[in-house]
Design a protein around this motif. Structure first.
Motif, PDB file in Angstrom:
ATOM      1  N   HIS A 241       0.810  -1.807  -0.339  1.00 28.65           N
ATOM      2  CA  HIS A 241      -0.253   0.078  -0.023  1.00 28.65           C
ATOM      3  C   HIS A 241       1.145   1.070   0.292  1.00 28.65           C
ATOM      4  N   VAL A 242       0.846   2.263  -0.845  1.00 28.88           N
ATOM      5  CA  VAL A 242       1.721   3.203  -1.293  1.00 28.88           C
ATOM      6  C   VAL A 242      -0.276   4.356  -0.943  1.00 28.88           C
ATOM      7  N   ALA A 243      -0.464   5.301   0.245  1.00 32.53           N
ATOM      8  CA  ALA A 243      -0.710   5.869   0.266  1.00 32.53           C
ATOM      9  C   ALA A 243       0.292   7.533  -0.075  1.00 32.53           C
ATOM     10  N   ILE A 244      -0.943   8.452  -1.389  1.00 31.24           N
ATOM     11  CA  ILE A 244      -0.235   9.233  -1.763  1.00 31.24           C
ATOM     12  C   ILE A 244      -1.033  11.063  -1.797  1.00 31.24           C
ATOM     13  N   ASP A 245      -0.384  11.682  -1.734  1.00 32.42           N
ATOM     14  CA  ASP A 245      -0.747  12.810  -1.270  1.00 32.42           C
ATOM     15  C   ASP A 245      -1.418  13.594  -2.752  1.00 32.42           C
ATOM     16  N   GLY A 246      -1.859  13.483  -3.117  1.00 29.45           N
ATOM     17  CA  GLY A 246      -2.515  14.051  -4.671  1.00 29.45           C
ATOM     18  C   GLY A 246      -2.324  15.514  -4.969  1.00 29.45           C
ATOM     19  N   ALA A 247      -2.332  16.444  -3.765  1.00 28.97           N
ATOM     20  CA  ALA A 247      -1.660  17.433  -4.245  1.00 28.97           C
ATOM     21  C   ALA A 247       0.146  17.734  -4.157  1.00 28.97           C
ATOM     22  N   LEU A 248       1.262  16.507  -4.145  1.00 24.78           N
ATOM     23  CA  LEU A 248       2.356  16.948  -4.404  1.00 24.78           C
ATOM     24  C   LEU A 248       2.884  16.019  -4.799  1.00 24.78           C
ATOM     25  N   PHE A 249       1.995  15.024  -5.707  1.00 25.61           N
ATOM     26  CA  PHE A 249       1.578  14.184  -7.530  1.00 25.61           C
ATOM     27  C   PHE A 249       0.950  15.141  -8.242  1.00 25.61           C
ATOM     28  N   GLN A 250       0.534  15.784  -8.876  1.00 25.49           N
ATOM     29  CA  GLN A 250      -0.608  16.615  -9.345  1.00 25.49           C
ATOM     30  C   GLN A 250      -0.514  15.720 -10.560  1.00 25.49           C
ATOM     31  N   GLU A 251       1.079  15.462 -10.954  1.00 24.81           N
ATOM     32  CA  GLU A 251       1.188  15.249 -12.806  1.00 24.81           C
ATOM     33  C   GLU A 251       1.072  13.255 -12.760  1.00 24.81           C
ATOM     34  N   GLU A 252       0.631  12.823 -11.693  1.00 23.65           N
ATOM     35  CA  GLU A 252       0.332  11.801 -11.528  1.00 23.65           C
ATOM     36  C   GLU A 252      -1.916  11.550 -11.149  1.00 23.65           C
ATOM     37  N   VAL A 253      -1.869  12.646 -10.974  1.00 22.55           N
ATOM     38  CA  VAL A 253      -3.165  12.907 -10.454  1.00 22.55           C
ATOM     39  C   VAL A 253      -4.233  13.459 -11.293  1.00 22.55           C
ATOM     40  N   GLU A 254      -2.775  14.508 -12.620  1.00 22.53           N
ATOM     41  CA  GLU A 254      -3.645  14.000 -13.993  1.00 22.53           C
ATOM     42  C   GLU A 254      -4.035  13.783 -15.060  1.00 22.53           C
ATOM     43  N   GLN A 255      -2.547  12.471 -15.195  1.00 18.57           N
ATOM     44  CA  GLN A 255      -2.640  11.806 -15.602  1.00 18.57           C
ATOM     45  C   GLN A 255      -3.825  10.825 -15.883  1.00 18.57           C
ATOM     46  N   ARG A 256      -3.956  10.177 -14.288  1.00 16.38           N
ATOM     47  CA  ARG A 256      -5.253   9.281 -14.236  1.00 16.38           C
ATOM     48  C   ARG A 256      -6.520   9.653 -14.250  1.00 16.38           C
ATOM     49  N   GLU A 257      -6.319  11.190 -14.113  1.00 13.16           N
ATOM     50  CA  GLU A 257      -7.650  11.483 -14.591  1.00 13.16           C
ATOM     51  C   GLU A 257      -8.733  11.891 -13.224  1.00 13.16           C
ATOM     52  N   ILE A 258      -7.915  11.068 -11.396  1.00 12.59           N
ATOM     53  CA  ILE A 258      -8.546  11.932 -10.952  1.00 12.59           C
ATOM     54  C   ILE A 258      -9.266  13.016 -10.371  1.00 12.59           C
ATOM     55  N   MET A 259     -10.286  12.837 -10.386  1.00 12.55           N
ATOM     56  CA  MET A 259     -11.780  14.105 -10.049  1.00 12.55           C
ATOM     57  C   MET A 259     -11.726  14.602  -8.503  1.00 12.55           C
ATOM     58  N   SER A 260     -11.987  12.794  -7.314  1.00 17.93           N
ATOM     59  CA  SER A 260     -12.045  12.834  -6.062  1.00 17.93           C
ATOM     60  C   SER A 260     -11.089  12.416  -5.672  1.00 17.93           C
ATOM     61  N   VAL A 261     -11.272  12.650  -3.890  1.00 21.14           N
ATOM     62  CA  VAL A 261     -10.702  11.453  -2.930  1.00 21.14           C
ATOM     63  C   VAL A 261     -10.873  10.608  -1.831  1.00 21.14           C
ATOM     64  N   PRO A 262     -10.763   9.933  -1.499  1.00 22.09           N
ATOM     65  CA  PRO A 262      -9.854   8.866  -1.851  1.00 22.09           C
ATOM     66  C   PRO A 262     -10.576   8.369  -3.191  1.00 22.09           C
ATOM     67  N   THR A 263      -9.472   8.297  -3.418  1.00 18.66           N
ATOM     68  CA  THR A 263      -9.207   6.700  -5.385  1.00 18.66           C
ATOM     69  C   THR A 263      -8.557   6.351  -5.199  1.00 18.66           C
ATOM     70  N   VAL A 264      -8.674   5.328  -5.035  1.00 13.93           N
ATOM     71  CA  VAL A 264      -7.705   3.677  -4.390  1.00 13.93           C
ATOM     72  C   VAL A 264      -7.430   3.077  -6.501  1.00 13.93           C
ATOM     73  N   TYR A 265      -6.340   2.201  -6.330  1.00 14.52           N
ATOM     74  CA  TYR A 265      -5.932   1.778  -7.524  1.00 14.52           C
ATOM     75  C   TYR A 265      -5.813   0.322  -7.107  1.00 14.52           C
ATOM     76  N   LEU A 266      -5.688  -0.397  -7.407  1.00 12.23           N
ATOM     77  CA  LEU A 266      -5.193  -1.547  -7.449  1.00 12.23           C
ATOM     78  C   LEU A 266      -4.280  -2.504  -8.571  1.00 12.23           C
ATOM     79  N   ASN A 267      -3.383  -2.937  -8.416  1.00 11.76           N
ATOM     80  CA  ASN A 267      -2.501  -3.403  -9.239  1.00 11.76           C
ATOM     81  C   ASN A 267      -2.732  -2.226 -11.234  1.00 11.76           C
ATOM     82  N   GLY A 268      -2.723  -1.176 -10.693  1.00 16.11           N
ATOM     83  CA  GLY A 268      -2.623  -0.072 -11.748  1.00 16.11           C
ATOM     84  C   GLY A 268      -4.095  -0.138 -12.073  1.00 16.11           C
TER      85      GLY A 268
END
Length: 226
Positions: A151-178
């Protein structure tokens, strides 16, 4: 970063730790890395059970830190700075990695430990999110209980590039195996129910394994008076 009162409370909590806690930090020269290291160095000063190693190899998410203990295969990472609502998640993770038992039922713990397969979870959170800690804490505990769960808990504010790339619109959002696993508040019971597809089969086997017996009901109603 932590005032004297909070440090005192945290020191008391850390007295419950029964085994060493190894913190491995991944940092650079940025301001957020310095804030993270300040927090981790404070934690190290509060308990002789905690040791801190700092890596500046540029690998993985930066800033981030892993929690582990010698002799245990634990994959638990915070990417970013778990303050705000997530500070409780950090404290619980330290206690559980350090051997303090969780309040989960024995049945649920056994179910997590017996999960088959490999699970790599990533949870995106924000420090102001009130629903995020439930999810982060549930998956952190799962990672402590089962070495095949990461498990990796990720602060979306610090990893905005990932948030935008994955088009995350709300939190919490959980990914499993990508891939997206779920969104919103979840308990460990709900997470395990989605993963443990053989639970119903095992329950049926338990019932079938019980001794067969007859039950005689003696009542005082019409049937008993007849």
């Amino acid at each position: 970063m932590l005032d004297a009162n909070l440090q005192s409370q945290l020191k008391t909590y850390l007295e419950r730790v029964t085994r060493p806690i190894q913190i491995t930090a991944h940092a650079d020269d940025g301001a957020k890395s310095r804030e993270m290291l300040d927090l981790l160095q404070t934690l190290e000063s509060l308990s002789d059970k905690i040791s801190l190693q700092v890596l500046r190899d540029g690998q993985g998410r930066v800033p981030s830190f892993d929690l582990g203990t010698p002799g245990q295969d634990i994959h638990l990472t915070f990417a970013g700075l778990p303050m705000g609502h997530e500070f409780t998640s950090l404290v619980l993770a330290l206690l559980q990695v350090g051997g303090h038992p969780s309040k989960a039922t024995a049945e649920l713990i056994e179910q997590v430990q017996n999960l088959e397969g490999d699970y790599r979870f990533e949870t995106y959170f924000s420090l102001s999110c009130q629903n995020c800690p439930d999810v982060v804490q549930a998956l952190n505990l799962a990672a402590v209980l089962n070495p095949r769960i990461q498990h990796v808990a990720i602060d979306g504010a610090l990893f905005q590039e990932e948030v935008e790339q994955r088009e995350i619109m709300s939190v919490p959002t959980v990914y499993l195996n990508g891939a997206v696993f779920d969104q919103g508040r979840m308990t460990l019971e709900q997470i395990v129910a989605k993963l443990d597809t053989n639970a119903s089969k095992r329950d049926a086997e338990k019932i079938a394994a019980k001794d067969v017996f007859d039950v005689l009901v003696v009542g005082g109603g019409p049937a008993g008076a007849a």
